[in-house]
Design an enzyme around this catalytic site. Sequence first.
Site, PDB file in Angstrom:
ATOM      1  N   GLY A  13       0.825  -1.217   0.000  1.00 44.23           N
ATOM      2  CA  GLY A  13       0.000   0.000   0.000  1.00 44.23           C
ATOM      3  C   GLY A  13       0.853   1.258   0.000  1.00 44.23           C
ATOM      4  N   GLY A  37      -7.685  -8.704  -1.844  1.00 43.92           N
ATOM      5  CA  GLY A  37      -8.812  -9.588  -2.130  1.00 43.92           C
ATOM      6  C   GLY A  37      -8.361 -10.858  -2.845  1.00 43.92           C
ATOM      7  CG  PHE A 151     -17.150  15.108  12.451  1.00 48.00           C
ATOM      8  CD1 PHE A 151     -17.979  15.841  13.294  1.00 48.00           C
ATOM      9  CD2 PHE A 151     -17.682  14.610  11.270  1.00 48.00           C
ATOM     10  CE1 PHE A 151     -19.305  16.066  12.964  1.00 48.00           C
ATOM     11  CE2 PHE A 151     -19.006  14.820  10.937  1.00 48.00           C
ATOM     12  CZ  PHE A 151     -19.826  15.548  11.781  1.00 48.00           C
ATOM     13  CE1 TYR A 156      -7.738   4.111  10.245  1.00 49.79           C
ATOM     14  CE2 TYR A 156      -7.489   6.234  11.345  1.00 49.79           C
ATOM     15  CZ  TYR A 156      -6.969   5.246  10.519  1.00 49.79           C
ATOM     16  OH  TYR A 156      -5.714   5.381   9.983  1.00 49.79           O
ATOM     17  N   GLY A 187       0.122  11.577  10.795  1.00 48.77           N
ATOM     18  CA  GLY A 187      -0.981  12.488  10.491  1.00 48.77           C
ATOM     19  C   GLY A 187      -1.517  12.138   9.118  1.00 48.77           C
ATOM     20  CE1 TYR A 188      -7.258  13.072   7.467  1.00 50.86           C
ATOM     21  CE2 TYR A 188      -6.274  14.039   9.431  1.00 50.86           C
ATOM     22  CZ  TYR A 188      -7.363  13.477   8.783  1.00 50.86           C
ATOM     23  OH  TYR A 188      -8.548  13.329   9.456  1.00 50.86           O
TER      24      TYR A 188
HETATM   25  N1  CAA Z   1     -16.613  18.941  12.787  1.00 50.93           N
HETATM   26  C1  CAA Z   1     -17.880  19.353  13.004  1.00 50.93           C
HETATM   27  N2  CAA Z   1     -18.886  19.171  12.125  1.00 50.93           N
HETATM   28  C2  CAA Z   1     -18.585  18.545  10.974  1.00 50.93           C
HETATM   29  C3  CAA Z   1     -17.288  18.091  10.688  1.00 50.93           C
HETATM   30  C4  CAA Z   1     -16.278  18.307  11.644  1.00 50.93           C
HETATM   31  N3  CAA Z   1     -15.017  17.883  11.449  1.00 50.93           N
HETATM   32  N4  CAA Z   1     -17.298  17.490   9.487  1.00 50.93           N
HETATM   33  C5  CAA Z   1     -18.580  17.574   9.022  1.00 50.93           C
HETATM   34  N5  CAA Z   1     -19.345  18.228   9.920  1.00 50.93           N
HETATM   35  C6  CAA Z   1     -20.765  18.521   9.826  1.00 50.93           C
HETATM   36  C7  CAA Z   1     -21.105  19.113   8.450  1.00 50.93           C
HETATM   37  O1  CAA Z   1     -20.881  20.506   8.437  1.00 50.93           O
HETATM   38  C8  CAA Z   1     -22.580  18.765   8.305  1.00 50.93           C
HETATM   39  O2  CAA Z   1     -23.347  19.670   9.057  1.00 50.93           O
HETATM   40  P1  CAA Z   1     -24.846  20.064   8.590  1.00 50.93           P
HETATM   41  O3  CAA Z   1     -25.631  18.779   8.597  1.00 50.93           O
HETATM   42  O4  CAA Z   1     -25.259  21.018   9.635  1.00 50.93           O
HETATM   43  O5  CAA Z   1     -24.685  20.653   7.224  1.00 50.93           O
HETATM   44  C9  CAA Z   1     -22.672  17.378   9.010  1.00 50.93           C
HETATM   45  O6  CAA Z   1     -21.524  17.308   9.892  1.00 50.93           O
HETATM   46  C10 CAA Z   1     -22.646  16.221   8.043  1.00 50.93           C
HETATM   47  O7  CAA Z   1     -21.447  16.345   7.260  1.00 50.93           O
HETATM   48  P2  CAA Z   1     -21.299  15.678   5.829  1.00 50.93           P
HETATM   49  O8  CAA Z   1     -22.306  16.268   4.898  1.00 50.93           O
HETATM   50  O9  CAA Z   1     -19.855  15.725   5.423  1.00 50.93           O
HETATM   51  O10 CAA Z   1     -21.748  14.193   6.159  1.00 50.93           O
HETATM   52  P3  CAA Z   1     -21.489  12.905   5.355  1.00 50.93           P
HETATM   53  O11 CAA Z   1     -22.301  11.840   6.010  1.00 50.93           O
HETATM   54  O12 CAA Z   1     -21.614  13.112   3.893  1.00 50.93           O
HETATM   55  O13 CAA Z   1     -19.922  12.599   5.593  1.00 50.93           O
HETATM   56  C11 CAA Z   1     -17.972  12.011   6.772  1.00 50.93           C
HETATM   57  C12 CAA Z   1     -19.455  12.403   6.868  1.00 50.93           C
HETATM   58  C13 CAA Z   1     -17.826  10.726   5.956  1.00 50.93           C
HETATM   59  C14 CAA Z   1     -17.483  11.732   8.170  1.00 50.93           C
HETATM   60  C15 CAA Z   1     -17.191  13.118   6.087  1.00 50.93           C
HETATM   61  O14 CAA Z   1     -17.407  14.326   6.804  1.00 50.93           O
HETATM   62  C16 CAA Z   1     -15.708  12.842   6.034  1.00 50.93           C
HETATM   63  O15 CAA Z   1     -15.229  12.159   5.165  1.00 50.93           O
HETATM   64  N6  CAA Z   1     -14.920  13.411   6.955  1.00 50.93           N
HETATM   65  C17 CAA Z   1     -13.512  13.193   7.037  1.00 50.93           C
HETATM   66  C18 CAA Z   1     -13.192  12.070   7.974  1.00 50.93           C
HETATM   67  C19 CAA Z   1     -11.703  11.858   8.023  1.00 50.93           C
HETATM   68  O16 CAA Z   1     -10.926  12.744   8.372  1.00 50.93           O
HETATM   69  N7  CAA Z   1     -11.238  10.638   7.673  1.00 50.93           N
HETATM   70  C20 CAA Z   1      -9.869  10.363   7.601  1.00 50.93           C
HETATM   71  C21 CAA Z   1      -9.629   9.282   6.574  1.00 50.93           C
HETATM   72  S1  CAA Z   1      -7.879   9.057   6.268  1.00 50.93           S
HETATM   73  C22 CAA Z   1      -7.336   8.349   7.675  1.00 50.93           C
HETATM   74  O17 CAA Z   1      -8.073   7.921   8.516  1.00 50.93           O
HETATM   75  C23 CAA Z   1      -5.880   8.270   7.836  1.00 50.93           C
HETATM   76  C24 CAA Z   1      -5.469   8.784   9.144  1.00 50.93           C
HETATM   77  O18 CAA Z   1      -5.247   8.008  10.051  1.00 50.93           O
HETATM   78  C25 CAA Z   1      -5.262  10.225   9.299  1.00 50.93           C
HETATM   79  P1  NAP Z   2      -3.428   2.124   1.861  1.00 50.03           P
HETATM   80  O1  NAP Z   2      -2.569   2.577   0.760  1.00 50.03           O
HETATM   81  O2  NAP Z   2      -4.882   1.962   1.665  1.00 50.03           O
HETATM   82  O3  NAP Z   2      -2.798   0.787   2.452  1.00 50.03           O
HETATM   83  C1  NAP Z   2      -3.473  -0.019   3.341  1.00 50.03           C
HETATM   84  C2  NAP Z   2      -2.880  -1.389   3.259  1.00 50.03           C
HETATM   85  O4  NAP Z   2      -3.527  -2.249   4.214  1.00 50.03           O
HETATM   86  C3  NAP Z   2      -3.058  -2.013   1.882  1.00 50.03           C
HETATM   87  O5  NAP Z   2      -1.818  -2.476   1.431  1.00 50.03           O
HETATM   88  C4  NAP Z   2      -4.000  -3.173   2.137  1.00 50.03           C
HETATM   89  O6  NAP Z   2      -3.681  -4.325   1.410  1.00 50.03           O
HETATM   90  C5  NAP Z   2      -3.726  -3.489   3.590  1.00 50.03           C
HETATM   91  N1  NAP Z   2      -4.878  -4.207   4.148  1.00 50.03           N
HETATM   92  C6  NAP Z   2      -6.128  -3.731   4.372  1.00 50.03           C
HETATM   93  N2  NAP Z   2      -6.918  -4.702   4.841  1.00 50.03           N
HETATM   94  C7  NAP Z   2      -6.143  -5.819   4.924  1.00 50.03           C
HETATM   95  C8  NAP Z   2      -6.380  -7.148   5.322  1.00 50.03           C
HETATM   96  N3  NAP Z   2      -7.577  -7.548   5.763  1.00 50.03           N
HETATM   97  N4  NAP Z   2      -5.352  -8.031   5.264  1.00 50.03           N
HETATM   98  C9  NAP Z   2      -4.139  -7.649   4.832  1.00 50.03           C
HETATM   99  N5  NAP Z   2      -3.853  -6.404   4.423  1.00 50.03           N
HETATM  100  C10 NAP Z   2      -4.845  -5.510   4.460  1.00 50.03           C
HETATM  101  O7  NAP Z   2      -3.317   3.137   3.099  1.00 50.03           O
HETATM  102  P2  NAP Z   2      -2.055   3.730   3.851  1.00 50.03           P
HETATM  103  O8  NAP Z   2      -2.317   5.163   4.023  1.00 50.03           O
HETATM  104  O9  NAP Z   2      -0.789   3.273   3.246  1.00 50.03           O
HETATM  105  O10 NAP Z   2      -2.254   3.051   5.283  1.00 50.03           O
HETATM  106  C11 NAP Z   2      -1.267   2.246   5.908  1.00 50.03           C
HETATM  107  C12 NAP Z   2      -1.494   2.305   7.422  1.00 50.03           C
HETATM  108  O11 NAP Z   2      -1.263   3.623   7.879  1.00 50.03           O
HETATM  109  C13 NAP Z   2      -2.929   1.966   7.852  1.00 50.03           C
HETATM  110  O12 NAP Z   2      -2.897   1.225   9.048  1.00 50.03           O
HETATM  111  C14 NAP Z   2      -3.533   3.318   8.100  1.00 50.03           C
HETATM  112  O13 NAP Z   2      -4.610   3.252   9.003  1.00 50.03           O
HETATM  113  C15 NAP Z   2      -2.344   4.053   8.667  1.00 50.03           C
HETATM  114  N6  NAP Z   2      -2.414   5.496   8.590  1.00 50.03           N
HETATM  115  C16 NAP Z   2      -2.574   6.115   7.405  1.00 50.03           C
HETATM  116  C17 NAP Z   2      -2.594   7.505   7.390  1.00 50.03           C
HETATM  117  C18 NAP Z   2      -2.767   8.284   6.123  1.00 50.03           C
HETATM  118  O14 NAP Z   2      -3.039   9.491   6.235  1.00 50.03           O
HETATM  119  N7  NAP Z   2      -2.618   7.713   4.953  1.00 50.03           N
HETATM  120  C19 NAP Z   2      -2.477   8.219   8.573  1.00 50.03           C
HETATM  121  C20 NAP Z   2      -2.346   7.530   9.765  1.00 50.03           C
HETATM  122  C21 NAP Z   2      -2.295   6.159   9.758  1.00 50.03           C
HETATM  123  P3  NAP Z   2      -4.322  -4.689   0.007  1.00 50.03           P
HETATM  124  O15 NAP Z   2      -4.384  -3.415  -0.790  1.00 50.03           O
HETATM  125  O16 NAP Z   2      -3.375  -5.686  -0.529  1.00 50.03           O
HETATM  126  O17 NAP Z   2      -5.673  -5.220   0.301  1.00 50.03           O
END
Ligand code: CAA
Ligand code: NAP
Length: 249
Positions: A13, A37, A151, A156, A187-188
């Site tokens: 990944g 998969g 949020f 997670y 972080g991100y």
């Molecule tokens: N704080 C407060 N309110 C928030 C908010 C926040 N951070 N984010 C959204 N809201 C509010 C919106 O303003 C909205 O308010 P209204 O209903 O009053 O308009 C309400 O919450 C619903 O928001 P959405 O329309 O965005 O709702 P949704 O169901 O379509 O999506 C969500 C929700 C999927 C959580 C989306 O907001 C999202 O993707 N957020 C980001 C989550 C995130 O940071 N994920 C990280 C993934 S990567 C990762 O995890 C790696 C890592 O370790 C860092």
């Molecule tokens: P990614 O590119 O989506 O990689 C995730 C990896 O996890 C993929 O290689 C995937 O393998 C593997 N995986 C998922 N489910 C699995 C399962 N059931 N069995 C075996 N392998 C599985 O995401 P990434 O950002 O590199 O994430 C790597 C790690 O860092 C994760 O633990 C994530 O939560 C953490 N992290 C990411 C961020 C970020 O911002 N990107 C921040 C903080 C922490 P396959 O593709 O082969 O299925």
Amino acid sequence: MTKRVALVTGGTGGIGTAICRALVDAGFRVVAGYNSGGNHDKAKEWQEEQRKDGYEIDVAYGDVTDAESCAACVETVKELTGGSVDVLVNNAGITRDGMFKKMSWEQWNEVLSANLDSMFHMTRLVINPMLDKGFGRIINISSVNAQKGQFGQCNYSAAKAGIHGFTKALAQEVAAKGITVNTVSPGYIMTPMVAKIAEEVQQKICSTIPVGRFGTPEEIARAIAFIADESSGYITGSDLSINGGLHMS
Ligand code: CAA
Ligand code: NAP
């Protein structure tokens, strides 16, 4: 001298690839765990791409949510390298984001299983050989969103916070035997995991990062190589934040 063996789950990944390469650069024999998969061709293609760039990295199939599949993965590593795992990087993970009021049991369970149960399955398989050998490095990938909560990520944040409890408990149990256990909390980082967040949400998140940008996988990987090093034996039970200043604890 025989090379130390490193197994990186989720090794093909975004962050995993950079970790594998950093560990090769640091002199380890590296095996990338993959799931995809069950798409073995995809892993072979990945391996070929690495080879073109000068990186020899083995690949081993395993689903980290499944104990038997993990056991088969570790067995493959043994067959490929002729040795046991010296460095385990528990990096595989997934997101299934959504507000808690709408979250399904499946969304909760899948995330807990891939991010936290995986720690048990994989680490349980390598810990006894490490104890026998008197050396080991367990490096668990958590997240800034475990430290601060996020949020839309009750599942997670809970799973990733659990990782650090696991790290600190296990670190105490094995410290006297040459084994360190640490967490790295990125972080991100721009990988497929972050790329799937809606564009406008990404921009909002990015604007809150003091460094002013998302991180790169290489910025995480260098820390893993540092912790994996033989001379890092006094670092254990720690949680290293690499988040561009997004959260300071
Ligand atoms: N704080 C407060 N309110 C928030 C908010 C926040 N951070 N984010 C959204 N809201 C509010 C919106 O303003 C909205 O308010 P209204 O209903 O009053 O308009 C309400 O919450 C619903 O928001 P959405 O329309 O965005 O709702 P949704 O169901 O379509 O999506 C969500 C929700 C999927 C959580 C989306 O907001 C999202 O993707 N957020 C980001 C989550 C995130 O940071 N994920 C990280 C993934 S990567 C990762 O995890 C790696 C890592 O370790 C860092
Ligand atoms: P990614 O590119 O989506 O990689 C995730 C990896 O996890 C993929 O290689 C995937 O393998 C593997 N995986 C998922 N489910 C699995 C399962 N059931 N069995 C075996 N392998 C599985 O995401 P990434 O950002 O590199 O994430 C790597 C790690 O860092 C994760 O633990 C994530 O939560 C953490 N992290 C990411 C961020 C970020 O911002 N990107 C921040 C903080 C922490 P396959 O593709 O082969 O299925």
